[in-house]
Design a protein around this motif. Structure first.
Motif, PDB file in Angstrom:
ATOM      1  N   GLN A 121       0.794  -1.224   0.000  1.00  0.00           N
ATOM      2  CA  GLN A 121       0.000   0.000   0.000  1.00  0.00           C
ATOM      3  C   GLN A 121       0.830   1.280   0.000  1.00  0.00           C
ATOM      4  O   GLN A 121       0.288   2.375  -0.187  1.00  0.00           O
ATOM      5  CB  GLN A 121      -0.957  -0.005   1.194  1.00  0.00           C
ATOM      6  CG  GLN A 121      -2.005  -1.096   1.101  1.00  0.00           C
ATOM      7  CD  GLN A 121      -2.795  -1.005  -0.201  1.00  0.00           C
ATOM      8  OE1 GLN A 121      -3.618  -0.116  -0.371  1.00  0.00           O
ATOM      9  NE2 GLN A 121      -2.534  -1.926  -1.120  1.00  0.00           N
TER      10      GLN A 121
ATOM     11  N   HIS B  96       3.189   2.939  -4.780  1.00  0.00           N
ATOM     12  CA  HIS B  96       1.998   3.538  -4.210  1.00  0.00           C
ATOM     13  C   HIS B  96       2.327   4.756  -3.363  1.00  0.00           C
ATOM     14  O   HIS B  96       3.237   4.722  -2.523  1.00  0.00           O
ATOM     15  CB  HIS B  96       1.264   2.528  -3.332  1.00  0.00           C
ATOM     16  CG  HIS B  96       0.281   1.688  -4.078  1.00  0.00           C
ATOM     17  ND1 HIS B  96      -0.358   0.601  -3.524  1.00  0.00           N
ATOM     18  CD2 HIS B  96      -0.200   1.778  -5.344  1.00  0.00           C
ATOM     19  CE1 HIS B  96      -1.180   0.064  -4.409  1.00  0.00           C
ATOM     20  NE2 HIS B  96      -1.090   0.760  -5.520  1.00  0.00           N
TER      21      HIS B  96
ATOM     22  N   VAL C  65      -5.157   6.202  -2.918  1.00  0.00           N
ATOM     23  CA  VAL C  65      -3.799   5.838  -3.338  1.00  0.00           C
ATOM     24  C   VAL C  65      -3.567   6.287  -4.776  1.00  0.00           C
ATOM     25  O   VAL C  65      -4.414   6.074  -5.645  1.00  0.00           O
ATOM     26  CB  VAL C  65      -3.595   4.311  -3.235  1.00  0.00           C
ATOM     27  CG1 VAL C  65      -2.262   3.901  -3.853  1.00  0.00           C
ATOM     28  CG2 VAL C  65      -3.645   3.847  -1.790  1.00  0.00           C
TER      29      VAL C  65
ATOM     30  N   ARG D  36      -1.220   5.336  -7.790  1.00  0.00           N
ATOM     31  CA  ARG D  36      -0.359   4.221  -8.196  1.00  0.00           C
ATOM     32  C   ARG D  36       0.403   4.603  -9.461  1.00  0.00           C
ATOM     33  O   ARG D  36      -0.196   5.079 -10.429  1.00  0.00           O
ATOM     34  CB  ARG D  36      -1.196   2.964  -8.452  1.00  0.00           C
ATOM     35  CG  ARG D  36      -0.395   1.808  -9.046  1.00  0.00           C
ATOM     36  CD  ARG D  36      -1.249   0.574  -9.321  1.00  0.00           C
ATOM     37  NE  ARG D  36      -1.474  -0.204  -8.115  1.00  0.00           N
ATOM     38  CZ  ARG D  36      -1.955  -1.450  -8.112  1.00  0.00           C
ATOM     39  NH1 ARG D  36      -2.266  -2.044  -9.245  1.00  0.00           N
ATOM     40  NH2 ARG D  36      -2.137  -2.097  -6.969  1.00  0.00           N
TER      41      ARG D  36
END
Length: 309
Positions: free
Chosen positions: A76, A100, A167, A169
């Motif tokens: 994460q 991330h 998040v 990415r």
């Protein structure tokens, strides 16, 4: 643009007539689980600056990138190595590596680790933080439009996502001979509320239509590709579906070309209770998800299913 392509929704419509914007966006989501949003306020200059730094990041030696892998972090934050994430139910891991970025400037809290930043890439933190903020800003406007489309009270969905465990990415699909069974991203659905995708220079994204065929997504340059995730599908009783999608391997002529993209996953607050919206339950559509679950518990369950936790 082909006849079967998803017609872009112009973001400028939100300023002229928000109800019309919500209707166009919601209709695309209801039909496809996806929408294409053109003319949005995420700066091309910021996106290109972040993309350049993502390319520099993934060009670092493997041993350097490995220093930024967070043990026990379920992928994460920081770096997740190549061929680790595996789509739910698939035998082969995806042919990708990624990084991330969580909410900048704040401890992530709960079970998630704090952000890490690659010192080898100048201004990485600066541009990642700016892009995170810009993507979240647009995402919350889209959530407000979804409220209007569904006829739920103003702020119900926006407040559920404000300050959530979202998040950014950064994705890298390296070149390959693609002789094995694995693909760049096997068929899957996203976990979160909505996903905003920028920067996919190479083709390959396809969505599974209801009749079973695969529809290639080829947006106009700079447009956002937005899709419904499982959390919002569950909230809306599948009125807005979380559509299966994949990234297929390229043909021989493009096999030596890397693919990069920058999806932003808008998540709900960890403690938010995902419980079917009453506006989405009616005759002919009974509640498909009678057991509520918190966003944090739902995320934890899904991270295990895809091999990150």
């Amino acid at each position: 643009m082909g006849a079967r392509a998803i017609e872009p929704v112009q973001f400028s419509l939100a300023e002229r007539d928000f109800a019309d914007f919500a209707a166009a966006l919601g209709a695309s989501f209801a039909r496809h689980g996806f929408a294409v949003v053109a003319g949005h306020p995420v700066s091309d200059a910021i996106a290109l600056s972040m993309l350049a730094r993502a390319k520099a990041l993934f060009a670092l030696p493997a041993e350097v990138k490995a220093r930024y892998h967070v043990p026990g972090g379920a992928g994460q934050r920081g770096y997740t190595p190549f061929a680790v994430e595996t789509a739910k139910g698939e035998a082969h891991p995806d042919l990708k590596e990624f990084w991330h970025v969580g909410r900048p400037g704040e401890p992530s809290g709960g079970s998630l680790p704090d952000n890490v930043w690659p010192s080898e890439v100048p201004q990485f933190e600066t541009f990642a933080s700016i892009l995170f903020g810009a993507m979240e800003y647009v995402a919350l406007i889209l959530m407000a439009a979804i409220e209007v489309y569904l006829g739920v009270a103003e702020g119900v969905l926006v407040s559920a996502a404000e300050g959530g465990s979202s998040v950014l990415r950064l994705l890298h699909y390296p070149p390959s001979d693609f002789t094995g069974a694995a693909v760049r991203a096997a068929p899957h659905e996203d976990i979160n509320a909505i996903t905003l995708l920028l920067g996919a220079e190479e083709a390959g994204l396809q969505i599974l239509e209801r009749h079973g065929g695969w529809l290639p997504i080829d947006p106009p340059p700079g447009a956002l590709v937005v899709n419904i995730g499982d959390m919002l599908a569950r909230l809306t009783n599948d009125v807005l579906p979380s559509t299966t999608h994949r990234v297929v391997n390229p043909g021989a002529k493009r096999a030596g070309v890397a693919r990069y993209s920058m999806p932003f996953f808008l998540h709900l607050r960890s403690g938010f209770l995902i419980e079917t919206l009453p506006e989405c339950v009616r005759e002919g559509r009974p509640n498909r998800y009678p057991a509520p679950i918190t966003a944090e518990a739902f995320l934890a369950r899904r991270l295990k299913e895809i091999g990150l936790a």
